[in-house]
Design a protein around this motif. Structure first.
Motif, PDB file in Angstrom:
ATOM      1  N   TYR A 107      16.061  30.037 -73.225  1.00  0.00           N
ATOM      2  CA  TYR A 107      16.390  31.293 -73.902  1.00  0.00           C
ATOM      3  C   TYR A 107      16.302  32.533 -73.016  1.00  0.00           C
ATOM      4  O   TYR A 107      16.665  33.619 -73.455  1.00  0.00           O
ATOM      5  CB  TYR A 107      15.490  31.446 -75.140  1.00  0.00           C
ATOM      6  CG  TYR A 107      15.712  30.322 -76.115  1.00  0.00           C
ATOM      7  CD1 TYR A 107      16.829  30.320 -76.946  1.00  0.00           C
ATOM      8  CD2 TYR A 107      14.861  29.222 -76.162  1.00  0.00           C
ATOM      9  CE1 TYR A 107      17.068  29.273 -77.821  1.00  0.00           C
ATOM     10  CE2 TYR A 107      15.098  28.162 -77.026  1.00  0.00           C
ATOM     11  CZ  TYR A 107      16.205  28.191 -77.860  1.00  0.00           C
ATOM     12  OH  TYR A 107      16.458  27.145 -78.709  1.00  0.00           O
TER      13      TYR A 107
ATOM     14  N   ASP B 256      20.726  29.872 -76.955  1.00  0.00           N
ATOM     15  CA  ASP B 256      20.299  28.751 -76.114  1.00  0.00           C
ATOM     16  C   ASP B 256      21.235  28.661 -74.904  1.00  0.00           C
ATOM     17  O   ASP B 256      22.454  28.496 -75.049  1.00  0.00           O
ATOM     18  CB  ASP B 256      20.338  27.456 -76.912  1.00  0.00           C
ATOM     19  CG  ASP B 256      19.891  26.239 -76.108  1.00  0.00           C
ATOM     20  OD1 ASP B 256      19.406  26.420 -74.970  1.00  0.00           O
ATOM     21  OD2 ASP B 256      20.037  25.111 -76.622  1.00  0.00           O
TER      22      ASP B 256
ATOM     23  N   SER C 288      -1.845  31.375 -72.365  1.00  0.00           N
ATOM     24  CA  SER C 288      -0.923  31.897 -73.378  1.00  0.00           C
ATOM     25  C   SER C 288      -1.536  33.177 -73.936  1.00  0.00           C
ATOM     26  O   SER C 288      -2.702  33.484 -73.685  1.00  0.00           O
ATOM     27  CB  SER C 288      -0.704  30.874 -74.506  1.00  0.00           C
ATOM     28  OG  SER C 288      -1.930  30.563 -75.148  1.00  0.00           O
TER      29      SER C 288
ATOM     30  N   ILE D  23      12.750  30.795 -69.363  1.00  0.00           N
ATOM     31  CA  ILE D  23      11.927  30.746 -70.567  1.00  0.00           C
ATOM     32  C   ILE D  23      12.506  29.633 -71.430  1.00  0.00           C
ATOM     33  O   ILE D  23      13.643  29.727 -71.900  1.00  0.00           O
ATOM     34  CB  ILE D  23      11.955  32.080 -71.323  1.00  0.00           C
ATOM     35  CG1 ILE D  23      11.326  33.181 -70.478  1.00  0.00           C
ATOM     36  CG2 ILE D  23      11.216  31.958 -72.649  1.00  0.00           C
ATOM     37  CD1 ILE D  23      11.443  34.550 -71.094  1.00  0.00           C
ATOM     38  N   LYS D  24      11.750  28.584 -71.599  1.00  0.00           N
ATOM     39  CA  LYS D  24      12.278  27.435 -72.322  1.00  0.00           C
ATOM     40  C   LYS D  24      11.193  26.810 -73.180  1.00  0.00           C
ATOM     41  O   LYS D  24       9.999  26.999 -72.960  1.00  0.00           O
ATOM     42  CB  LYS D  24      12.843  26.414 -71.326  1.00  0.00           C
ATOM     43  CG  LYS D  24      11.845  25.890 -70.317  1.00  0.00           C
ATOM     44  CD  LYS D  24      12.511  25.008 -69.256  1.00  0.00           C
ATOM     45  CE  LYS D  24      13.237  23.835 -69.837  1.00  0.00           C
ATOM     46  NZ  LYS D  24      13.750  22.909 -68.810  1.00  0.00           N
ATOM     47  N   ASN D  25      11.649  26.071 -74.174  1.00  0.00           N
ATOM     48  CA  ASN D  25      10.744  25.282 -75.007  1.00  0.00           C
ATOM     49  C   ASN D  25      11.455  23.982 -75.360  1.00  0.00           C
ATOM     50  O   ASN D  25      12.497  23.652 -74.775  1.00  0.00           O
ATOM     51  CB  ASN D  25      10.307  26.068 -76.251  1.00  0.00           C
ATOM     52  CG  ASN D  25      11.483  26.552 -77.090  1.00  0.00           C
ATOM     53  OD1 ASN D  25      12.529  25.888 -77.168  1.00  0.00           O
ATOM     54  ND2 ASN D  25      11.329  27.710 -77.717  1.00  0.00           N
ATOM     55  N   ASP D  26      10.924  23.246 -76.298  1.00  0.00           N
ATOM     56  CA  ASP D  26      11.503  21.955 -76.640  1.00  0.00           C
ATOM     57  C   ASP D  26      12.906  22.070 -77.238  1.00  0.00           C
ATOM     58  O   ASP D  26      13.659  21.098 -77.273  1.00  0.00           O
ATOM     59  CB  ASP D  26      10.604  21.212 -77.633  1.00  0.00           C
ATOM     60  CG  ASP D  26       9.285  20.786 -77.008  1.00  0.00           C
ATOM     61  OD1 ASP D  26       9.227  20.718 -75.761  1.00  0.00           O
ATOM     62  OD2 ASP D  26       8.330  20.536 -77.751  1.00  0.00           O
ATOM     63  N   ASN D  27      13.240  23.271 -77.693  1.00  0.00           N
ATOM     64  CA  ASN D  27      14.532  23.452 -78.361  1.00  0.00           C
ATOM     65  C   ASN D  27      15.635  23.948 -77.440  1.00  0.00           C
ATOM     66  O   ASN D  27      16.816  23.851 -77.771  1.00  0.00           O
ATOM     67  CB  ASN D  27      14.379  24.432 -79.532  1.00  0.00           C
ATOM     68  CG  ASN D  27      13.429  23.910 -80.583  1.00  0.00           C
ATOM     69  OD1 ASN D  27      13.492  22.742 -80.946  1.00  0.00           O
ATOM     70  ND2 ASN D  27      12.545  24.770 -81.070  1.00  0.00           N
TER      71      ASN D  27
ATOM     72  N   ALA E 209       7.509  35.204 -72.028  1.00  0.00           N
ATOM     73  CA  ALA E 209       7.354  34.420 -73.250  1.00  0.00           C
ATOM     74  C   ALA E 209       7.021  35.287 -74.455  1.00  0.00           C
ATOM     75  O   ALA E 209       7.465  35.015 -75.577  1.00  0.00           O
ATOM     76  CB  ALA E 209       6.265  33.367 -73.059  1.00  0.00           C
TER      77      ALA E 209
ATOM     78  N   LYS F 176      13.372  36.228 -80.402  1.00  0.00           N
ATOM     79  CA  LYS F 176      13.921  34.872 -80.435  1.00  0.00           C
ATOM     80  C   LYS F 176      15.067  34.709 -81.426  1.00  0.00           C
ATOM     81  O   LYS F 176      15.941  33.847 -81.235  1.00  0.00           O
ATOM     82  CB  LYS F 176      12.819  33.856 -80.734  1.00  0.00           C
ATOM     83  CG  LYS F 176      12.092  34.049 -82.058  1.00  0.00           C
ATOM     84  CD  LYS F 176      10.932  33.065 -82.157  1.00  0.00           C
ATOM     85  CE  LYS F 176      10.149  33.266 -83.444  1.00  0.00           C
ATOM     86  NZ  LYS F 176       8.971  32.351 -83.507  1.00  0.00           N
TER      87      LYS F 176
ATOM     88  N   TYR G 275      10.141  36.897 -75.604  1.00  0.00           N
ATOM     89  CA  TYR G 275      10.954  35.931 -76.333  1.00  0.00           C
ATOM     90  C   TYR G 275      10.510  35.818 -77.788  1.00  0.00           C
ATOM     91  O   TYR G 275      11.336  35.767 -78.706  1.00  0.00           O
ATOM     92  CB  TYR G 275      10.902  34.558 -75.667  1.00  0.00           C
ATOM     93  CG  TYR G 275      11.457  33.467 -76.542  1.00  0.00           C
ATOM     94  CD1 TYR G 275      12.815  33.427 -76.837  1.00  0.00           C
ATOM     95  CD2 TYR G 275      10.618  32.508 -77.109  1.00  0.00           C
ATOM     96  CE1 TYR G 275      13.333  32.439 -77.676  1.00  0.00           C
ATOM     97  CE2 TYR G 275      11.124  31.530 -77.934  1.00  0.00           C
ATOM     98  CZ  TYR G 275      12.480  31.490 -78.218  1.00  0.00           C
ATOM     99  OH  TYR G 275      12.978  30.532 -79.063  1.00  0.00           O
ATOM    100  N   GLU G 276       9.203  35.791 -78.019  1.00  0.00           N
ATOM    101  CA  GLU G 276       8.702  35.689 -79.390  1.00  0.00           C
ATOM    102  C   GLU G 276       9.172  36.860 -80.245  1.00  0.00           C
ATOM    103  O   GLU G 276       9.422  36.714 -81.440  1.00  0.00           O
ATOM    104  CB  GLU G 276       7.172  35.604 -79.390  1.00  0.00           C
ATOM    105  CG  GLU G 276       6.630  34.268 -78.924  1.00  0.00           C
ATOM    106  CD  GLU G 276       7.102  33.117 -79.787  1.00  0.00           C
ATOM    107  OE1 GLU G 276       7.149  33.263 -81.027  1.00  0.00           O
ATOM    108  OE2 GLU G 276       7.448  32.061 -79.217  1.00  0.00           O
TER     109      GLU G 276
END
Length: 425
Positions: free
Chosen positions: A129, A105, A215, A122-126, A93, A100, A96-97
């Protein structure tokens, strides 16, 4: 003349579409793949796999492997070039930051659908990735035959105190036995990541577990750095070389010492199986890295920091070519065989093949026996290489005879806060 020209162009476009494997009623240019590989030990296998894919499909696949410890630097230098990697690696993660803006996607990709669990994405609401391509574990690889020559079995080592006692006894008798307890804990760049990353993770894991950290934190406390010191002292005071020599010792040195039966114990991971398999599977044991914190039922340190990401800034044709290549890697006989047999990867994909790697089998047995996993807290490290470098320097100075463990603590704790702040700028 105009009709002939249009016809010629149409034929050319249709041929390109066929090569690209697309047919949405329109033509697309044929893409290519450029993989910036993170793992030097897998370079030969990736080169062979790329060649096979190109021979089968006509799609160019280039694999470039970054030198040990230079991946982020290499990626930074190459990502904005015209011929940028279309496929690269991010480290969890935090990685990814950092990257990004370049991560496509992958939610609708075939390779994502091949994962056995979303835990490996590695995923989020969008969107999605990053996709993990290997699940690994590390600990203390053990030559059971040598250990028995010293009068012990692997079952005699169940915690930090018993590991320390066995190591010190072997050291006391090393002249007669003809071998040492531990291989050299080299702090050369080819080896130092084993300690500034993997060994340093053990106290970090217990701190994060105790404090409920899930985190990346801005600061850390170094709660268990006395335990880090204790295991480091066991490694370096019961080894094939004097602690003062560690700065010049390499990863190859440690491998040679282990396979040539100069030492019983060697800290490394499942990926090292190919390097040490010559001692014979029956002689290979695998111990957790005990540091005196909740040693009972401790398992190996398992996880991944290896996630594929596809360059969102690449052309659509190159993105498609890259995604097609990845799906072939994780579904075809050639790809799954290369991952399992040639690279020794335990992969989290539905069609993944079992590996012959005995270290992986032992890793899985710890899980089956109900041992807890020491997960990879170091995936939260800010500016990983920049944080690790001062830790390595401080370890080298301490081991060379300064006795200044406070400098290691400062590099570990204060360095984290410093790199976190820099990463936010």
């Amino acid at each position: 003349m105009k009709k002939k020209l249009v016809s010629a162009l149409l034929v050319t476009s249709m041929a390109a579409a066929m090569l690209a494997g697309c047919g949405k009623g329109g033509a697309e240019e044929t893409g290519s793949v450029y993989y910036l590989n993170f793992k030097p030990e897998a370079d030969e296998a990736w080169q062979a796999l790329a060649k096979t894919y190109t021979e089968q499909t006509g799609v160019e696949v280039k694999v470039v492997t970054a030198a040990e410890g230079t991946y982020e630097e290499t990626l930074t230098a190459d990502i904005d070039k015209k011929d940028a990697p279309t496929l690269f690696q991010i480290s969890g993660a935090v990685g990814y930051e950092s990257w990004k803006d370049y991560c496509l996607d992958l939610s609708d990709s075939d390779v994502y659908k091949q994962l056995t669990s979303d835990d490996f994405a590695i995923k989020n609401d969008n969107g999605v990735y990053g996709i993990a391509y290997v699940y690994e574990g590390y600990g203390i690889i053990t030559n059971k035959a040598l250990l028995e020559k010293a009068g012990y079995s692997i079952d005699d080592i169940k915690d930090f105190n018993s590991l320390k006692a066995v190591a010190e006894d072997i050291t006391a008798r090393s002249a007669d036995l003809g071998f040492s307890a531990f291989t050299s804990a080299g702090l050369d760049s080819s080896s130092s990541w084993r300690f500034s990353g993997h060994l340093a993770n053990i106290p970090l894991f217990y701190e994060f577990e105790e404090d409920g950290i899930t985190s990346q934190p801005a600061t850390i406390k170094g709660t268990y750095l006395d335990n880090f010191k204790a295991i480091w002292d066991v490694y370096t005071q019961n080894a094939t070389c004097a602690p003062s020599e560690l700065s010049a010792k390499t990863g190859d040195d440690a491998v040679a010492e282990f396979v040539n039966e100069q030492a019983v114990f060697y800290q490394n991971g499942t990926w090292a199986y190919g390097d040490i398999s010559s001692i014979g599977d029956d002689n290979i044991g695998y111990l957790p890295i005990y540091i005196g914190v909740r040693d009972e039922k401790e398992g190996l340190s398992c996880g991944t920091e290896n996630y594929w990401a596809v360059n969102s800034q690449a052309s659509e044709a190159d993105q498609k070519a890259t995604l097609d290549f990845l799906n072939w890697v994780v579904t075809s006989d050639e790809g799954t065989s290369a991952l399992a047999d040639d690279m020794g990867f335990v992969s989290p994909f539905k069609n993944a093949k079992s590996v012959s790697n005995v270290l992986c089998n032992i890793m899985n047995q710890y899980v089956a026996d109900g041992c807890y996993n020491v997960s990879w807290a170091f995936n939260f490290t800010p500016n990983t290489e920049s944080w690790r470098a001062p830790v390595v320097s401080a370890l080298a100075a301490y081991s060379a005879g300064t006795g200044d463990w406070d400098a290691v603590v400062s590099a570990y704790v204060d360095g984290w806060a410093e790199q976190y702040q820099l990463s936010q700028q």
